[in-house]
Design an enzyme around this catalytic site. Structure first.
Site, PDB file in Angstrom:
ATOM      1  N   ASN A 111       0.805  -1.232   0.000  1.00  0.00           N
ATOM      2  CA  ASN A 111       0.000   0.000   0.000  1.00  0.00           C
ATOM      3  C   ASN A 111       0.833   1.274   0.000  1.00  0.00           C
ATOM      4  O   ASN A 111       0.507   2.245   0.693  1.00  0.00           O
ATOM      5  CB  ASN A 111      -0.940   0.019   1.204  1.00  0.00           C
ATOM      6  CG  ASN A 111      -1.919  -1.142   1.192  1.00  0.00           C
ATOM      7  OD1 ASN A 111      -1.757  -2.102   1.942  1.00  0.00           O
ATOM      8  ND2 ASN A 111      -2.924  -1.075   0.346  1.00  0.00           N
ATOM      9  N   LYS A 199       0.299 -13.200  -1.043  1.00  0.00           N
ATOM     10  CA  LYS A 199       1.056 -12.379  -1.991  1.00  0.00           C
ATOM     11  C   LYS A 199       2.469 -12.119  -1.483  1.00  0.00           C
ATOM     12  O   LYS A 199       3.438 -12.165  -2.253  1.00  0.00           O
ATOM     13  CB  LYS A 199       0.349 -11.043  -2.237  1.00  0.00           C
ATOM     14  CG  LYS A 199       0.943 -10.279  -3.429  1.00  0.00           C
ATOM     15  CD  LYS A 199       0.422  -8.879  -3.512  1.00  0.00           C
ATOM     16  CE  LYS A 199       1.308  -7.928  -2.750  1.00  0.00           C
ATOM     17  NZ  LYS A 199       0.987  -6.503  -2.965  1.00  0.00           N
ATOM     18  N   ASP A 235     -11.406 -13.697  -8.838  1.00  0.00           N
ATOM     19  CA  ASP A 235     -10.870 -12.934  -7.716  1.00  0.00           C
ATOM     20  C   ASP A 235      -9.351 -13.092  -7.717  1.00  0.00           C
ATOM     21  O   ASP A 235      -8.793 -13.906  -8.453  1.00  0.00           O
ATOM     22  CB  ASP A 235     -11.477 -13.363  -6.379  1.00  0.00           C
ATOM     23  CG  ASP A 235     -11.196 -14.820  -6.030  1.00  0.00           C
ATOM     24  OD1 ASP A 235     -10.064 -15.304  -6.247  1.00  0.00           O
ATOM     25  OD2 ASP A 235     -12.112 -15.487  -5.517  1.00  0.00           O
TER      26      ASP A 235
END
Length: 309
Positions: A111, A199, A235
């Site tokens: 982020n 991830k 997804d």
């Protein structure tokens, strides 16, 4: 050269087994814990083909060159057109990065921008040269050193919890033992640490451990959907499984780095659209344009849609 590439893409799209337009809701393929170990979440979706991944890899490599920030992780055995390695063997970047350093780097990259995450990692290592010092430090002090990377309290808690658990389990702050484990064993091992998601594990596998894995971030997920490599209803977790099954191992590293870079630079392929970055990237140069325009209606007839996909 540009016309030749576009003709190659157009011919490939017409010959490829593109799927019929997906329904709004997918049929349920698996349930419960079987989903985690599914061999193929989208068995009826036949893209990408090995040939298609090779074309996209080569086109993106021609457009961008190999991203310099990933050169140090690139294995000598990675297949690539000669002359596109950007000094892979001459930059003095072959020094092995520790698994723990790499894992913390990935956590700090979440982020935020690459620039800010690099600043945060450098600041952390400068303030606390060893991981033992990070673990012993007050959380507020660690937060202050990585604040430029955003989400400082969350990332600090994740890092300190991981270090504490690692020390308790292994007696020292070192993840080098992972290098001797299988890929599935590594995934199982790292999943035991709170805050270390799929991830993050995939990035450590591909970069620090140089395994044949294909992490899927928001850039790659958006591109994969926009060019039809996964169904419309896909997804991100199932996209990761699907692409790792469909993309040849020898292309995974290069293609992943190039798709990630392209997703950041191309306004049309960016998840946030043309306002994402003010770049001089020419829309007409995007080699994925033809893929993004291609649609198959229920009758199998090829349609075209606008450049904004």
């Amino acid at each position: 050269m540009q016309r030749s590439r576009k003709r190659k893409q157009a011919q490939f799209l017409l010959q490829s087994p593109l799927p019929i337009k997906s329904p709004s809701k997918p049929r349920k393929l698996i349930t419960g814990s079987d989903e985690k170990h599914s061999a193929e979440p989208y068995p009826d979706h036949l893209r990408p083909t090995p040939e298609e991944t090779l074309i996209v890899r080569d086109d993106l490599l021609t457009l961008h060159g190999f991203p310099k920030e990933f050169v140090k992780y690139r294995r000598p055995s990675s297949e690539s057109p000669s002359g596109d390695l950007n000094g892979r063997e001459d930059d003095g970047l072959n020094e092995k990065e520790s698994v723990l350093d790499g894992l913390v780097s990935v956590i700090l990259s979440q982020n935020t921008t690459d620039t800010n995450s690099h600043k945060a990692f450098s600041s952390l290592k400068s303030a606390f040269p060893t991981w033992e010092e990070v673990l012993a430090a007050e959380s507020k002090c660690v937060e202050d050193t990585i604040r430029c990377g955003g989400l400082a309290p969350t990332k600090t808690a994740c890092i300190k919890n991981m270090l504490s658990c690692l020390l308790e389990r292994k007696g020292k702050l070192c993840f080098e033992y992972l290098r001797d484990m299988s890929t599935e064993e590594i995934k199982s091992e790292l999943s035991k640490y709170k805050g270390i998601g799929p991830k993050t594990v995939a990035c450590v596998l591909m970069f620090q451990l140089q395994r044949d894995d294909f992490p899927v971030d928001t850039h790659i997920f958006h591109i994969a959907k926009s060019i039809g490599w996964v169904p419309e209803f896909a997804d991100i977790k199932k996209t990761y499984v699907h692409l790792n099954k469909r993309i040849p191992n020898e292309l995974k590293f290069d293609l992943n780095c190039l798709m990630f870079t392209h997703g950041k630079l191309c306004p049309q392929c960016s998840k946030r659209g043309s306002n994402r970055l003010k770049t001089k990237f020419p829309f007409e140069s995007c080699p994925l344009l033809n893929y993004r325009k291609a649609l198959i209606c229920d009758s199998g007839e090829m349609l075209t849609k606008s450049g904004n996909g």
